[in-house]
Design a protein around this motif. Structure first.
Motif, PDB file in Angstrom:
ATOM      1  N   GLY A  80      -3.434  11.349  22.843  1.00  0.00           N
ATOM      2  CA  GLY A  80      -4.556  10.600  23.392  1.00  0.00           C
ATOM      3  C   GLY A  80      -4.133   9.336  24.106  1.00  0.00           C
ATOM      4  N   ASP A  81      -2.970   8.810  23.731  1.00  0.00           N
ATOM      5  CA  ASP A  81      -2.464   7.578  24.348  1.00  0.00           C
ATOM      6  C   ASP A  81      -1.702   7.842  25.645  1.00  0.00           C
ATOM      7  OD1 ASP A  81      -0.346   8.889  23.088  1.00  0.00           O
ATOM      8  OD2 ASP A  81       0.696   7.019  22.585  1.00  0.00           O
ATOM      9  N   HIS A  82      -1.561   9.090  26.021  1.00  0.00           N
ATOM     10  CA  HIS A  82      -0.803   9.458  27.223  1.00  0.00           C
ATOM     11  C   HIS A  82      -1.638  10.424  28.069  1.00  0.00           C
ATOM     12  CE1 HIS A  82       2.827   9.817  29.646  1.00  0.00           C
ATOM     13  NE2 HIS A  82       2.639  11.113  29.659  1.00  0.00           N
ATOM     14  N   PHE A  83      -2.657   9.897  28.731  1.00  0.00           N
ATOM     15  CA  PHE A  83      -3.524  10.657  29.630  1.00  0.00           C
ATOM     16  C   PHE A  83      -4.238  11.817  28.928  1.00  0.00           C
ATOM     17  CE2 PHE A  83       0.008   9.028  32.223  1.00  0.00           C
ATOM     18  CZ  PHE A  83      -0.685   8.222  33.113  1.00  0.00           C
ATOM     19  N   ASP A  84      -4.549  11.669  27.643  1.00  0.00           N
ATOM     20  CA  ASP A  84      -5.183  12.754  26.871  1.00  0.00           C
ATOM     21  C   ASP A  84      -4.432  14.069  27.071  1.00  0.00           C
ATOM     22  OD1 ASP A  84      -7.105  11.102  25.816  1.00  0.00           O
ATOM     23  OD2 ASP A  84      -8.668  11.671  27.233  1.00  0.00           O
ATOM     24  N   ALA A  85      -3.130  14.026  26.931  1.00  0.00           N
ATOM     25  CA  ALA A  85      -2.277  15.188  27.211  1.00  0.00           C
ATOM     26  C   ALA A  85      -2.346  16.221  26.088  1.00  0.00           C
ATOM     27  CB  ALA A  85      -0.834  14.737  27.417  1.00  0.00           C
ATOM     28  N   THR A 104      -5.337  14.226  32.016  1.00  0.00           N
ATOM     29  CA  THR A 104      -6.019  13.451  33.053  1.00  0.00           C
ATOM     30  C   THR A 104      -5.007  12.752  33.951  1.00  0.00           C
ATOM     31  OG1 THR A 104      -6.180  11.549  31.566  1.00  0.00           O
ATOM     32  CG2 THR A 104      -8.068  13.054  31.614  1.00  0.00           C
ATOM     33  N   GLN A 105      -3.732  12.983  33.698  1.00  0.00           N
ATOM     34  CA  GLN A 105      -2.664  12.401  34.516  1.00  0.00           C
ATOM     35  C   GLN A 105      -2.816  12.891  35.961  1.00  0.00           C
ATOM     36  OE1 GLN A 105       1.255  13.610  33.237  1.00  0.00           O
ATOM     37  NE2 GLN A 105       2.178  11.733  34.020  1.00  0.00           N
ATOM     38  N   LYS A 106      -2.282  12.140  36.891  1.00  0.00           N
ATOM     39  CA  LYS A 106      -2.322  12.539  38.301  1.00  0.00           C
ATOM     40  C   LYS A 106      -1.812  13.975  38.414  1.00  0.00           C
ATOM     41  CE  LYS A 106      -0.604  11.167  42.809  1.00  0.00           C
ATOM     42  NZ  LYS A 106       0.284  10.264  43.537  1.00  0.00           N
ATOM     43  N   ALA A 107      -2.555  14.832  39.097  1.00  0.00           N
ATOM     44  CA  ALA A 107      -2.270  16.273  39.143  1.00  0.00           C
ATOM     45  C   ALA A 107      -0.850  16.572  39.605  1.00  0.00           C
ATOM     46  CB  ALA A 107      -3.279  16.984  40.037  1.00  0.00           C
ATOM     47  N   SER A 108      -0.387  15.933  40.643  1.00  0.00           N
ATOM     48  CA  SER A 108       0.948  16.249  41.177  1.00  0.00           C
ATOM     49  C   SER A 108       2.039  15.951  40.156  1.00  0.00           C
ATOM     50  CB  SER A 108       1.204  15.484  42.473  1.00  0.00           C
ATOM     51  OG  SER A 108       1.141  14.082  42.251  1.00  0.00           O
ATOM     52  N   VAL A 109       1.874  14.878  39.384  1.00  0.00           N
ATOM     53  CA  VAL A 109       2.866  14.513  38.368  1.00  0.00           C
ATOM     54  C   VAL A 109       2.846  15.525  37.222  1.00  0.00           C
ATOM     55  CG1 VAL A 109       3.577  12.748  36.708  1.00  0.00           C
ATOM     56  CG2 VAL A 109       2.778  12.076  38.977  1.00  0.00           C
ATOM     57  N   LEU A 110       1.649  15.850  36.734  1.00  0.00           N
ATOM     58  CA  LEU A 110       1.518  16.808  35.640  1.00  0.00           C
ATOM     59  C   LEU A 110       2.078  18.170  36.043  1.00  0.00           C
ATOM     60  CD1 LEU A 110       0.475  17.714  32.850  1.00  0.00           C
ATOM     61  CD2 LEU A 110      -1.683  18.275  33.975  1.00  0.00           C
ATOM     62  N   ILE A 111       1.731  18.641  37.212  1.00  0.00           N
ATOM     63  CA  ILE A 111       2.191  19.956  37.675  1.00  0.00           C
ATOM     64  C   ILE A 111       3.714  19.978  37.783  1.00  0.00           C
ATOM     65  CG2 ILE A 111       2.163  21.583  39.611  1.00  0.00           C
ATOM     66  CD1 ILE A 111      -0.771  20.516  40.131  1.00  0.00           C
ATOM     67  N   ASP A 112       4.293  18.935  38.350  1.00  0.00           N
ATOM     68  CA  ASP A 112       5.744  18.872  38.504  1.00  0.00           C
ATOM     69  C   ASP A 112       6.441  18.874  37.149  1.00  0.00           C
ATOM     70  OD1 ASP A 112       8.090  18.578  40.287  1.00  0.00           O
ATOM     71  OD2 ASP A 112       8.294  16.652  39.245  1.00  0.00           O
ATOM     72  N   GLU A 146      -7.296  22.703  39.094  1.00  0.00           N
ATOM     73  CA  GLU A 146      -7.669  21.295  39.162  1.00  0.00           C
ATOM     74  C   GLU A 146      -9.176  21.207  39.025  1.00  0.00           C
ATOM     75  OE1 GLU A 146      -5.634  18.687  41.972  1.00  0.00           O
ATOM     76  OE2 GLU A 146      -4.357  20.394  42.486  1.00  0.00           O
ATOM     77  N   ASP A 147      -9.603  20.401  38.069  1.00  0.00           N
ATOM     78  CA  ASP A 147     -11.021  20.272  37.754  1.00  0.00           C
ATOM     79  C   ASP A 147     -11.417  18.812  37.864  1.00  0.00           C
ATOM     80  OD1 ASP A 147     -13.491  21.230  37.055  1.00  0.00           O
ATOM     81  OD2 ASP A 147     -12.920  21.904  35.053  1.00  0.00           O
ATOM     82  N   THR A 151      -6.501  18.362  34.908  1.00  0.00           N
ATOM     83  CA  THR A 151      -5.755  19.476  35.494  1.00  0.00           C
ATOM     84  C   THR A 151      -5.278  20.364  34.360  1.00  0.00           C
ATOM     85  OG1 THR A 151      -4.996  18.046  37.281  1.00  0.00           O
ATOM     86  CG2 THR A 151      -3.787  20.106  36.967  1.00  0.00           C
ATOM     87  N   THR A 152      -5.382  21.681  34.563  1.00  0.00           N
ATOM     88  CA  THR A 152      -4.894  22.658  33.594  1.00  0.00           C
ATOM     89  C   THR A 152      -3.750  23.428  34.244  1.00  0.00           C
ATOM     90  OG1 THR A 152      -7.093  22.900  32.647  1.00  0.00           O
ATOM     91  CG2 THR A 152      -5.493  24.632  32.136  1.00  0.00           C
ATOM     92  N   VAL A 153      -2.620  23.506  33.543  1.00  0.00           N
ATOM     93  CA  VAL A 153      -1.453  24.232  34.026  1.00  0.00           C
ATOM     94  C   VAL A 153      -1.077  25.269  32.972  1.00  0.00           C
ATOM     95  CG1 VAL A 153       0.953  24.064  34.803  1.00  0.00           C
ATOM     96  CG2 VAL A 153      -0.633  22.169  35.238  1.00  0.00           C
TER      97      VAL A 153
END
Length: 173
Positions: A80-85, A104-112, A146-147, A151-153
């Motif tokens: 929860g402390d890291h973009f609700d990862a 909820t992290q920026k999509a490009s960062v999460l996807i990468d 992407e919602d 973002t869901t990967v």
């Protein structure tokens, strides 16, 4: 002559000693058990973490429902402390790795990060009435949705057919 005989005996003794050491190492090797198969991964119960994530996250947290028992959950984590990862890892029936990553992290960062550098393709596919983007990479492939706000990967070493099976099984509550 006396000096030469001593040196020959020393070299001969050294060769015999090395031979004996090699023989003993071989015998020890034969009697030590060797297990060359991969260790069996423990199945994890992710229900508590899933409930926690669904209460705390600012988006609908997805988890699979209805997968056969041949899919084994092996890792779970909610930060929860890291973009609700949200992370949920599985081994599929063929022993390949499949993971669900949401944030909820920026999509490009999460996807990468989740796909270990996979690149977007022009291929999309409809799964559960939603359009998912395909990514391919050297180690992992991925399906990305992407919602609004998250973002869901679905990623891993498994084939796109297995990644699709996982994406089809995802439900939010």
């Amino acid at each position: 002559m006396a000096g030469t005989k001593g040196k020959q005996k020393t070299v001969r003794d050294m060769i015999l000693s090395l031979g004996l050491i090699g023989l003993m190492a071989g015998v020890i090797y034969l009697f030590i058990p060797h297990d060359d198969h991969a260790p069996d991964l423990k199945r994890v119960d992710y229900r508590v973490e899933l409930l926690t994530a669904r209460r705390a996250a600012g988006y609908p947290v997805a988890a699979p429902e209805g997968l056969p028992d041949t899919w084994k959950a092996t890792s779970v984590r909610f930060r929860g402390d890291h973009f609700d990862a949200w992370h949920l890892g599985f081994h599929d029936p063929e022993g390949q790795y499949v993971a669900i990553e949401q944030s909820t992290q920026k999509a490009s960062v999460l996807i990468d990060e989740a796909s270990q550098g996979a690149e977007a393709t022009k291929v999309t596919q409809r799964i559960g009435g939603r359009t998912w983007q395909r990514y391919t990479g050297g180690r992992y492939d991925a399906l990305v949705l992407e919602d609004k706000g998250s973002t869901t990967v679905v990623t891993g070493t498994a084939s796109f057919a297995r990644l699709t099976t996982m994406a089809e099984a995802l439900k939010t509550r």
